[in-house]
Design a protein around this motif. Structure first.
Motif, PDB file in Angstrom:
ATOM      1  N   VAL A 157       0.850  -1.205   0.000  1.00  0.00           N
ATOM      2  CA  VAL A 157       0.000   0.000   0.000  1.00  0.00           C
ATOM      3  C   VAL A 157       0.879   1.246   0.000  1.00  0.00           C
ATOM      4  CG1 VAL A 157      -1.745   1.309   1.263  1.00  0.00           C
ATOM      5  CG2 VAL A 157      -1.837  -1.197   1.263  1.00  0.00           C
ATOM      6  N   ALA A 158       1.893   1.249   0.862  1.00  0.00           N
ATOM      7  CA  ALA A 158       2.776   2.406   0.965  1.00  0.00           C
ATOM      8  C   ALA A 158       3.572   2.612  -0.323  1.00  0.00           C
ATOM      9  CB  ALA A 158       3.720   2.237   2.167  1.00  0.00           C
ATOM     10  N   VAL A 159       4.016   1.510  -0.923  1.00  0.00           N
ATOM     11  CA  VAL A 159       4.737   1.603  -2.199  1.00  0.00           C
ATOM     12  C   VAL A 159       3.820   2.210  -3.258  1.00  0.00           C
ATOM     13  CG1 VAL A 159       5.747   0.242  -4.081  1.00  0.00           C
ATOM     14  CG2 VAL A 159       6.368  -0.257  -1.706  1.00  0.00           C
ATOM     15  N   GLY A 160       2.545   1.802  -3.244  1.00  0.00           N
ATOM     16  CA  GLY A 160       1.574   2.351  -4.187  1.00  0.00           C
ATOM     17  C   GLY A 160       1.429   3.858  -4.051  1.00  0.00           C
ATOM     18  N   GLU A 161       1.574   4.351  -2.839  1.00  0.00           N
ATOM     19  CA  GLU A 161       1.487   5.792  -2.618  1.00  0.00           C
ATOM     20  C   GLU A 161       2.795   6.489  -2.978  1.00  0.00           C
ATOM     21  OE1 GLU A 161      -1.268   7.302  -1.877  1.00  0.00           O
ATOM     22  OE2 GLU A 161      -2.450   5.492  -1.442  1.00  0.00           O
ATOM     23  N   ALA A 162       3.912   5.860  -2.654  1.00  0.00           N
ATOM     24  CA  ALA A 162       5.217   6.494  -2.871  1.00  0.00           C
ATOM     25  C   ALA A 162       5.610   6.480  -4.349  1.00  0.00           C
ATOM     26  CB  ALA A 162       6.287   5.794  -2.029  1.00  0.00           C
ATOM     27  N   ASP A 163       5.409   5.339  -5.011  1.00  0.00           N
ATOM     28  CA  ASP A 163       5.910   5.167  -6.378  1.00  0.00           C
ATOM     29  C   ASP A 163       4.805   4.953  -7.403  1.00  0.00           C
ATOM     30  OD1 ASP A 163       8.438   5.274  -5.198  1.00  0.00           O
ATOM     31  OD2 ASP A 163       8.512   3.094  -4.930  1.00  0.00           O
ATOM     32  N   GLY A 164       3.564   5.092  -6.999  1.00  0.00           N
ATOM     33  CA  GLY A 164       2.456   4.923  -7.936  1.00  0.00           C
ATOM     34  C   GLY A 164       1.825   3.547  -7.836  1.00  0.00           C
ATOM     35  N   PRO A 165       0.555   3.459  -8.240  1.00  0.00           N
ATOM     36  CA  PRO A 165      -0.210   2.215  -8.067  1.00  0.00           C
ATOM     37  C   PRO A 165       0.398   1.017  -8.808  1.00  0.00           C
ATOM     38  CG  PRO A 165      -1.472   3.881  -9.301  1.00  0.00           C
ATOM     39  CD  PRO A 165      -0.288   4.561  -8.736  1.00  0.00           C
ATOM     40  N   ARG A 166       1.030   1.259  -9.966  1.00  0.00           N
ATOM     41  CA  ARG A 166       1.637   0.119 -10.678  1.00  0.00           C
ATOM     42  C   ARG A 166       2.735  -0.523  -9.840  1.00  0.00           C
ATOM     43  NH1 ARG A 166       0.278   0.523 -16.305  1.00  0.00           N
ATOM     44  NH2 ARG A 166      -1.954   0.933 -16.128  1.00  0.00           N
ATOM     45  N   ALA A 167       3.540   0.333  -9.204  1.00  0.00           N
ATOM     46  CA  ALA A 167       4.606  -0.192  -8.343  1.00  0.00           C
ATOM     47  C   ALA A 167       4.004  -0.953  -7.161  1.00  0.00           C
ATOM     48  CB  ALA A 167       5.490   0.953  -7.840  1.00  0.00           C
ATOM     49  N   GLY A 168       2.897  -0.427  -6.614  1.00  0.00           N
ATOM     50  CA  GLY A 168       2.208  -1.107  -5.518  1.00  0.00           C
ATOM     51  C   GLY A 168       1.697  -2.472  -5.953  1.00  0.00           C
ATOM     52  N   LEU A 169       1.111  -2.512  -7.156  1.00  0.00           N
ATOM     53  CA  LEU A 169       0.593  -3.789  -7.666  1.00  0.00           C
ATOM     54  C   LEU A 169       1.727  -4.779  -7.899  1.00  0.00           C
ATOM     55  CD1 LEU A 169      -2.160  -2.415 -10.075  1.00  0.00           C
ATOM     56  CD2 LEU A 169      -2.545  -3.928  -8.113  1.00  0.00           C
ATOM     57  N   ALA A 170       2.881  -4.269  -8.337  1.00  0.00           N
ATOM     58  CA  ALA A 170       4.039  -5.152  -8.543  1.00  0.00           C
ATOM     59  C   ALA A 170       4.500  -5.736  -7.206  1.00  0.00           C
ATOM     60  CB  ALA A 170       5.173  -4.388  -9.217  1.00  0.00           C
ATOM     61  N   ALA A 171       4.510  -4.904  -6.163  1.00  0.00           N
ATOM     62  CA  ALA A 171       4.893  -5.396  -4.828  1.00  0.00           C
ATOM     63  C   ALA A 171       3.877  -6.414  -4.334  1.00  0.00           C
ATOM     64  CB  ALA A 171       4.998  -4.225  -3.846  1.00  0.00           C
ATOM     65  N   LEU A 172       2.613  -6.155  -4.649  1.00  0.00           N
ATOM     66  CA  LEU A 172       1.538  -7.051  -4.227  1.00  0.00           C
ATOM     67  C   LEU A 172       1.650  -8.407  -4.922  1.00  0.00           C
ATOM     68  CD1 LEU A 172      -1.040  -6.908  -2.447  1.00  0.00           C
ATOM     69  CD2 LEU A 172      -2.310  -6.356  -4.536  1.00  0.00           C
ATOM     70  N   ALA A 173       2.064  -8.368  -6.197  1.00  0.00           N
ATOM     71  CA  ALA A 173       2.116  -9.596  -6.998  1.00  0.00           C
ATOM     72  C   ALA A 173       3.074 -10.621  -6.406  1.00  0.00           C
ATOM     73  CB  ALA A 173       2.509  -9.260  -8.428  1.00  0.00           C
ATOM     74  N   GLU A 174       4.016 -10.157  -5.565  1.00  0.00           N
ATOM     75  CA  GLU A 174       4.986 -11.091  -4.975  1.00  0.00           C
ATOM     76  C   GLU A 174       4.408 -11.812  -3.757  1.00  0.00           C
ATOM     77  OE1 GLU A 174       8.373  -8.719  -4.038  1.00  0.00           O
ATOM     78  OE2 GLU A 174       8.590  -8.008  -6.112  1.00  0.00           O
ATOM     79  N   LEU A 175       3.197 -11.414  -3.351  1.00  0.00           N
ATOM     80  CA  LEU A 175       2.644 -11.969  -2.109  1.00  0.00           C
ATOM     81  C   LEU A 175       1.575 -13.027  -2.398  1.00  0.00           C
ATOM     82  CD1 LEU A 175       2.280  -8.616  -0.138  1.00  0.00           C
ATOM     83  CD2 LEU A 175       4.211 -10.193  -0.209  1.00  0.00           C
ATOM     84  N   ASP A 176       1.289 -13.820  -1.383  1.00  0.00           N
ATOM     85  CA  ASP A 176       0.283 -14.872  -1.463  1.00  0.00           C
ATOM     86  C   ASP A 176      -1.117 -14.236  -1.440  1.00  0.00           C
ATOM     87  OD1 ASP A 176      -1.430 -16.959  -1.056  1.00  0.00           O
ATOM     88  OD2 ASP A 176      -0.335 -17.823   0.646  1.00  0.00           O
ATOM     89  N   ASP A 177      -1.924 -14.538  -2.467  1.00  0.00           N
ATOM     90  CA  ASP A 177      -3.219 -13.853  -2.545  1.00  0.00           C
ATOM     91  C   ASP A 177      -4.247 -14.388  -1.547  1.00  0.00           C
ATOM     92  OD1 ASP A 177      -3.963 -16.224  -3.635  1.00  0.00           O
ATOM     93  OD2 ASP A 177      -4.442 -15.444  -5.629  1.00  0.00           O
ATOM     94  N   SER A 178      -3.850 -15.362  -0.720  1.00  0.00           N
ATOM     95  CA  SER A 178      -4.789 -15.827   0.304  1.00  0.00           C
ATOM     96  C   SER A 178      -4.628 -15.054   1.620  1.00  0.00           C
ATOM     97  CB  SER A 178      -4.589 -17.326   0.563  1.00  0.00           C
ATOM     98  OG  SER A 178      -3.343 -17.549   1.194  1.00  0.00           O
TER      99      SER A 178
END
Lengths: 389, 135
Positions: A314-335
């Protein structure tokens, strides 16, 4: 027909004396479980008697009454078991080391052999001086159930020895649970957690209790802004910051700075640092997200927790933009809990409203608390309406 | 610290392993079943995990608002195909694993022949209060 108003007893003040009184009894040879019961009896007596007969020395009064209650109970018990010879002579009041008593009690009540719910209940009763009834109401369980939970916990720790100092992290986890997962009720558990943490931080020479205290104060400062009049959840970004308690923020920041200056970083100091950066921003647009991401990096290093990584996205999405946030999210377990909620937020920021709506609805179905579910549902509804126009 | 509802169904759950209707048990088997249930609740009270247990009458109906100034409309009793709740137990436990473990024990209540019923219980977590620290 109005009865004479009796001055109310300051319950918080009485309860503040509990660790010292309990410690004094145990040091005179009382076993912990019986001493704790006796202290509770003395508290009830104090609340009854003090309004009309205020004691000259409150703590001494409590020790005397509690010790008598303990002896009475022991005698009754001993008679039953024919063990009268075990009754101790009443010793004179000895010097009391309040700090040692307090610490001993915190560690005992957070003993690793206890389950989290037992440690919480025992801490609130034996350190906090709350009655079983109050604790039962706070956690919405029958009083009989809470009484059993507490007496089991007392039995579990009754043989515990403290030759070595325990790990303060176990105590902090219990206090954090009381603060963070407290229900609303007649007992203000957040305020109680702050009172207990404040006392611990004043007793032990360690920066993490201070970090936890700062974290609590900084979050407590937002309390008035956190909910709408009808109980709805207001997310941080939408809170009316003029309603934040500036005194609590100033105190929290001061405590945090002193802790950080000791250069022994821990997870609660890092969490408090993030809360302090939010508190420091006059508006959400002025939040220093770059620094917040750095603190999340520290937290990941300290805890390696997937929840922390999720919040970091979430913080990355704010600091570097939502695409960067989504990229950080993609590395995590979606459960992970709240994964869909975070994804929905980032997609909304990225302008993909169709995906955001779908994910908000999914997140609402998966929410584990009612306020968050309602919030996410409203979020989905708002986007649906905007798209429909 | 989380509350779970253990739901017992008259109808609507998958068939249990020991699927004999209660009226075909012996009176002693019925007593043994009841004793198991009350012992289970008493044990949970001792462990500090018991919140509530209630049984529901099978008779019930649907009711709905029918407009200003009109009495509510009722419908039912339910057709045989409908899900029908028999009762519940609410527990307050430290983990989901513990909730499942307890549901498993409750499902082992004895039925016909004194054998466990292996009844299917529905386990539903309560929605909690929101945590304070979320970021």
């Amino acid at each position: 027909m109005t009865p004479n108003p009796t001055p109310a007893v300051d319950e918080a003040l009485i309860r503040g004396l509990v660790p010292g009184v309990l410690g004094a009894l145990v040091r005179r040879g009382a076993d912990f479980a019986a001493a704790e019961d006796a202290v509770q009896d003395a508290l009830v007596e104090a609340i009854r008697v003090w309004p009309t007969h205020p004691p000259r020395e409150p703590k001494g009064w409590l020790i005397t009454v509690a010790w008598r209650r303990f002896l009475d109970a022991t005698r009754a018990d001993a008679t039953r078991r024919r063990r009268e010879e075990l009754i101790a002579e009443e010793p004179g009041p000895g010097p009391v080391s309040g700090a040692d008593d307090t610490l001993w009690l915190y560690f005992l009540c957070a003993h690793p052999s206890l389950s989290p719910s037992s440690a919480v209940a025992l801490t609130l009763r034996a350190v906090g001086g709350l009655s079983t009834r109050q604790i039962a109401r706070a956690y919405l369980v029958p009083e009989a159930t809470m009484a059993q939970r507490i007496s089991r916990a007392k039995r579990t720790v009754s043989g515990a020895r403290f030759d070595r100092p325990g790990d303060v992290a176990t105590v902090l986890r219990v206090l954090y649970l009381i603060f963070n997962e407290g229900y609303s009720g007649e007992v203000d558990l957040a305020a109680e957690a702050i009172r207990l943490t404040r006392r611990l931080a004043a007793t032990i020479d360690h920066p993490e209790p201070a970090g936890l205290l700062a974290l609590m104060l900084l979050h407590h400062a937002r309390r008035a802004a956190r909910t709408t009049a009808d109980g709805g959840l207001v997310p941080l970004a939408e809170q009316d910051r003029s309603r934040w308690d500036t005194e609590l923020i100033a105190e929290g920041v001061g405590i945090l700075q002193a802790a950080l200056a000791r250069d022994r970083l821990g997870e609660f100091q890092a969490q408090a640092a993030i809360a302090a950066l939010h508190a420091d921003a006059p508006s959400v647009g002025e939040t220093d997200w770059v620094q917040i991401v750095e603190w999340y990096d520290e937290l990941v290093r300290l805890t390696d927790s997937p929840i922390v990584r999720l919040n970091r996205a979430v913080a990355v999405g704010e600091a570097d933009g939502p695409r960067a946030g989504l990229a950080a999210l993609a590395e995590l377990d979606d459960s992970l809990p709240r994964y869909a909620a975070v994804a929905a937020h980032l997609h909304e920021r990225d302008g993909d409203l169709a995906t955001a709506v779908r994910l908000y609805a999914e997140a609402a179905r998966k929410a584990t608390n009612l306020a968050e579910r309602d919030h996410l549902t409203r979020r989905a509804a708002r986007l649906n309406n905007r798209r429909g126009r | 610290m989380a509350k779970y509802l253990l739901l017992k169904h008259y109808r609507g759950a998958p068939a249990p392993v020991n699927d004999v209707p209660m009226e075909k048990w012996t009176p002693e088997e019925i007593s043994a079943h009841m004793r198991y249930m009350s012992d289970f609740a008493a044990r949970l009270e001792k462990t500090g995990e018991f919140v509530d247990a209630q049984a529901l009458a099978p008779e019930g109906m649907f009711v709905r608002y029918d407009g200003e100034g009109r009495p509510p409309v009722t419908d039912g009793p339910f057709p045989e195909t409908k899900d029908l709740i028999a009762g519940w137990m609410v527990i307050d436990v430290d983990s989901r694993e513990r909730a499942l473990e307890l549901a498993g024990e409750l499902s082992a209540a004895p039925g016909a022949g004194g054998e466990p019923i292996h009844e299917w219980l529905e386990v539903r977590p309560f929605l909690t209060a929101p945590p304070t620290v979320t970021e």
